[in-house]
Design a protein around this motif. Sequence first.
Motif, PDB file in Angstrom:
ATOM      1  N   TYR A   1      30.646 -50.301  12.313  1.00 40.74           N
ATOM      2  CA  TYR A   1      30.122 -50.700  10.925  1.00 40.74           C
ATOM      3  C   TYR A   1      29.049 -49.610  10.299  1.00 40.74           C
ATOM      4  O   TYR A   1      28.355 -48.912  11.242  1.00 40.74           O
TER       5      TYR A   1
ATOM      6  N   GLU B   1      34.803 -56.748   7.181  1.00 42.36           N
ATOM      7  CA  GLU B   1      33.929 -57.564   6.466  1.00 42.36           C
ATOM      8  C   GLU B   1      32.877 -56.635   5.504  1.00 42.36           C
ATOM      9  O   GLU B   1      31.912 -55.804   6.048  1.00 42.36           O
ATOM     10  N   GLN B   2      32.728 -56.794   4.399  1.00 42.41           N
ATOM     11  CA  GLN B   2      31.696 -56.122   3.510  1.00 42.41           C
ATOM     12  C   GLN B   2      30.612 -56.804   3.157  1.00 42.41           C
ATOM     13  O   GLN B   2      30.867 -58.138   2.691  1.00 42.41           O
ATOM     14  N   PHE B   3      29.461 -56.521   3.147  1.00 40.87           N
ATOM     15  CA  PHE B   3      28.343 -57.342   2.815  1.00 40.87           C
ATOM     16  C   PHE B   3      27.334 -56.346   1.881  1.00 40.87           C
ATOM     17  O   PHE B   3      27.114 -55.265   1.873  1.00 40.87           O
TER      18      PHE B   3
ATOM     19  N   GLN C   1      23.598 -56.908  -0.564  1.00 43.05           N
ATOM     20  CA  GLN C   1      22.473 -57.645  -0.878  1.00 43.05           C
ATOM     21  C   GLN C   1      21.740 -56.780  -1.929  1.00 43.05           C
ATOM     22  O   GLN C   1      21.581 -55.852  -1.853  1.00 43.05           O
TER      23      GLN C   1
ATOM     24  N   ASP D   1      14.250 -56.874  14.120  1.00 42.92           N
ATOM     25  CA  ASP D   1      15.221 -57.862  13.562  1.00 42.92           C
ATOM     26  C   ASP D   1      14.945 -58.454  12.198  1.00 42.92           C
ATOM     27  O   ASP D   1      15.714 -59.420  11.716  1.00 42.92           O
ATOM     28  N   ASN D   2      13.700 -57.799  11.567  1.00 41.95           N
ATOM     29  CA  ASN D   2      13.580 -58.272   9.967  1.00 41.95           C
ATOM     30  C   ASN D   2      14.208 -57.286   9.195  1.00 41.95           C
ATOM     31  O   ASN D   2      14.079 -57.467   8.170  1.00 41.95           O
TER      32      ASN D   2
ATOM     33  N   LEU E   1      21.659 -55.781  12.251  1.00 36.36           N
ATOM     34  CA  LEU E   1      22.801 -56.587  12.610  1.00 36.36           C
ATOM     35  C   LEU E   1      24.045 -55.628  12.427  1.00 36.36           C
ATOM     36  O   LEU E   1      25.158 -56.113  12.366  1.00 36.36           O
TER      37      LEU E   1
ATOM     38  N   GLN F   1      18.586 -52.446  -2.436  1.00 38.53           N
ATOM     39  CA  GLN F   1      19.937 -52.826  -2.222  1.00 38.53           C
ATOM     40  C   GLN F   1      20.315 -52.607  -0.998  1.00 38.53           C
ATOM     41  O   GLN F   1      20.137 -51.488  -0.320  1.00 38.53           O
ATOM     42  N   PHE F   2      21.246 -53.573  -0.467  1.00 36.86           N
ATOM     43  CA  PHE F   2      21.774 -53.198   0.865  1.00 36.86           C
ATOM     44  C   PHE F   2      23.191 -53.379   0.796  1.00 36.86           C
ATOM     45  O   PHE F   2      23.994 -54.369   0.467  1.00 36.86           O
ATOM     46  N   PHE F   3      24.031 -52.301   1.561  1.00 34.06           N
ATOM     47  CA  PHE F   3      25.351 -52.344   1.540  1.00 34.06           C
ATOM     48  C   PHE F   3      25.732 -52.198   3.124  1.00 34.06           C
ATOM     49  O   PHE F   3      25.347 -51.444   3.482  1.00 34.06           O
ATOM     50  N   GLN F   4      26.905 -53.035   3.306  1.00 27.90           N
ATOM     51  CA  GLN F   4      27.299 -53.011   4.850  1.00 27.90           C
ATOM     52  C   GLN F   4      28.806 -53.055   4.713  1.00 27.90           C
ATOM     53  O   GLN F   4      29.465 -53.852   4.021  1.00 27.90           O
ATOM     54  N   GLY F   5      29.431 -52.272   5.652  1.00 29.18           N
ATOM     55  CA  GLY F   5      30.926 -52.244   5.838  1.00 29.18           C
ATOM     56  C   GLY F   5      31.452 -51.372   6.548  1.00 29.18           C
ATOM     57  O   GLY F   5      30.739 -50.717   7.351  1.00 29.18           O
ATOM     58  N   LYS F   6      32.728 -51.485   7.085  1.00 25.36           N
ATOM     59  CA  LYS F   6      33.208 -50.673   7.924  1.00 25.36           C
ATOM     60  C   LYS F   6      33.294 -49.013   7.661  1.00 25.36           C
ATOM     61  O   LYS F   6      33.520 -48.784   6.571  1.00 25.36           O
TER      62      LYS F   6
END
Lengths: 408, 408
Positions: B268, A280-282, A284, B257-258, B263, B281-286
């Motif tokens: 990840y 899962e990539q996210f 924002q 949690d803000n 999360l 900008q926010f990026f999330q991934g494995k």
Amino acid sequence: MTNRIGLFGFGVVGQGYYEIAKNHRPALLPETIVVQNKNKKRDHSLQFSFDPKDILDDPCDIGIELISDPAQAYDYVSSLLKSGKKVISANKKMLSAHLPALLELEKTYGGSLLYEASAAAGIPIITCLDCHFAGDDISKLQGILNGSSNYILTRLFQDDLSLQEAVKLAQENGFAEADPTLDINGSDVSSKLTILSLHAFGRYIPEGEILTIGVQHVHAADVALAKSLGLKIKLIATAQKDKEGLNLHILPTLVGDNDPLFLVENEYNAAKITSQNLGEQFFQGKGAGSLPTGASVYADLTKAEKGYGYSYDKLNGKKITTELPQAASLEVIISADSPDALHPVIGSASIHQANGRYWAISTVSTAELIKRLPAIEANKLSIVALNNTISEDNVLAQIQRQETVNIS
Amino acid sequence: MTNRIGLFGFGVVGQGYYEIAKNHRPALLPETIVVQNKNKKRDHSLQFSFDPKDILDDPCDIGIELISDPAQAYDYVSSLLKSGKKVISANKKMLSAHLPALLELEKTYGGSLLYEASAAAGIPIITCLDCHFAGDDISKLQGILNGSSNYILTRLFQDDLSLQEAVKLAQENGFAEADPTLDINGSDVSSKLTILSLHAFGRYIPEGEILTIGVQHVHAADVALAKSLGLKIKLIATAQKDKEGLNLHILPTLVGDNDPLFLVENEYNAAKITSQNLGEQFFQGKGAGSLPTGASVYADLTKAEKGYGYSYDKLNGKKITTELPQAASLEVIISADSPDALHPVIGSASIHQANGRYWAISTVSTAELIKRLPAIEANKLSIVALNNTISEDNVLAQIQRQETVNIS
């Protein structure tokens, strides 16, 4: 190597790109700026042209189209592509309608077309889908793709405003147009979902075929219910692959605090992509505004300069064919001011009275909802998807618990 | 146009890239694979070479370096660049140490070097920094950049494991090396922060100069304290610009949690970038694994194919110069098994006893902490940054409230 750049339009996005180029690399400023309205007050230090031929008939290398009229935008972009030019556009309505034709022009005449700013403004989602997800198999794309709607929903949840008050505030803060219809009825999102689905899945689904319900009928009672369940309502666009094709839908949707979309507030946008290689990539980022959208135009310019073009990896070299979405089942909360308004949509589900509204929870097909859209609109039905955040029973119990609560 | 591709190394990452190319575009498979160990059991359907010259002396177009030894990796990559080749590497230790020299080789001989897989595995963070943040001014970059540490911290918080148990589980699940030292002591993160800072700020800070405290001394009592405050502890890397230069630090940090980092769980990774044009900008991934890391190598290959090279926009065409980080002040919770262990680090702060541990809250400079690292290590001091999530007074009150709680 300096490129000659022609710019159509000098509105919010055009000015954003202009400011970035001026401050950072004046070589990327436009040589010619063509605008339409001779009477509009503009920066006197700049020279404007009112004749599109000053760009179209000129040996410019890169044409940037940032006007609002989709028909005129198509004329400019297709004309530039027929001259084999590099073209950048941010016109989501135009792109969503004409991408198949524009890709043919790109191929035939050897030009290139980039349009990062057309979806999710400041998030580099199209480039990432095209390049970073190359060789991957995407099963689902879900996103918050309209800054105005998200700003409005944020005000409903944080400040207890009515929808009308929130829309007014969005306009005052520059996050909604003078006519906010295309933003709040979800139409803007459906254009973006058509564009993103082409890059994510190699499938072209015209935006008119996508179930699209905006935030226009989200009621204060919906907000109160979601809050009492520890949830938020977001306008979520979903494209999900199944064996037959793509399910696509856009509607107000419950989101829980274990989902990164929960924290996406105000004018921010986000996209969550599930794929075989990357999990899962996210992403924002800002989904509206002069600089964030202008930054995507500027980034496209640096890509065009290097000769970068989209690979449309998921098309696998095949020509675009138009497809229809698959029908999907959605669990939804439907509410209205009168019980009669609910009947055409809810089937055999029972109706509950609470907070001065009438409520039902029902599993409906997206195809059925599309058929009922005129009735939904006429009766101002509020429809909110459960999105696996909570069971039907728990929502019902909460609705019944709220029966004595008075919503003003 | 088919490129001849040579691959060094066939470990976890090499196999991931190989699988993606095989399933999606066999034209991107390597013609030659050079490995070191003749006795290792390998796929019998594949042919391996044991002589680096089979790639280095061969007219290949693109060389991919995915071995673990940094010195050997530097030999291969610099040798390929001296032949003007396109090169892809994932070796963060090597890159972090040699980027200035490698960029000179790139410029002198006309080759190109891409290394998306070297930081945050499956997140396209380097390409985005280089291309999407072109023309922008980044003020802060903050991230979770080590999959093993984040997996370990997740287990501490979700399953109440001890650090030793969590490390073992990470190894069993393939998220930590047989020798997990470089992961859990933060060294891996400092390599990545050096690489990312070059792209984000145009500044080269050698990783040895960055205050780096890993997760090795995070104690069950820290976890209990954070939980009682509704917070989590994450290993956060921060690079922040001030007038003088860059503040850089890596240490266990409270997250509320803000914050979208709250999360980010398990293996990840994530990065949060604050800039003038794009806001946050926010990026999330494995951040670990064969396919996510292999996907970044594959994406680099598609970019190399198109002639894409990093622009190092923030260097503005200037040569890299080595800089030292600016000292920053951090509010931290420091705890240890004995009060004596605390004294060298906490200055005049008072010591509190709770949960069988001794605690102090103090504002310390990163420069001071770097000097004290040997003492911190010898005394197994736990240091957790407050990160503006909560006031010193509230933490102290909670520590004192916990005095009677028994931590096993």
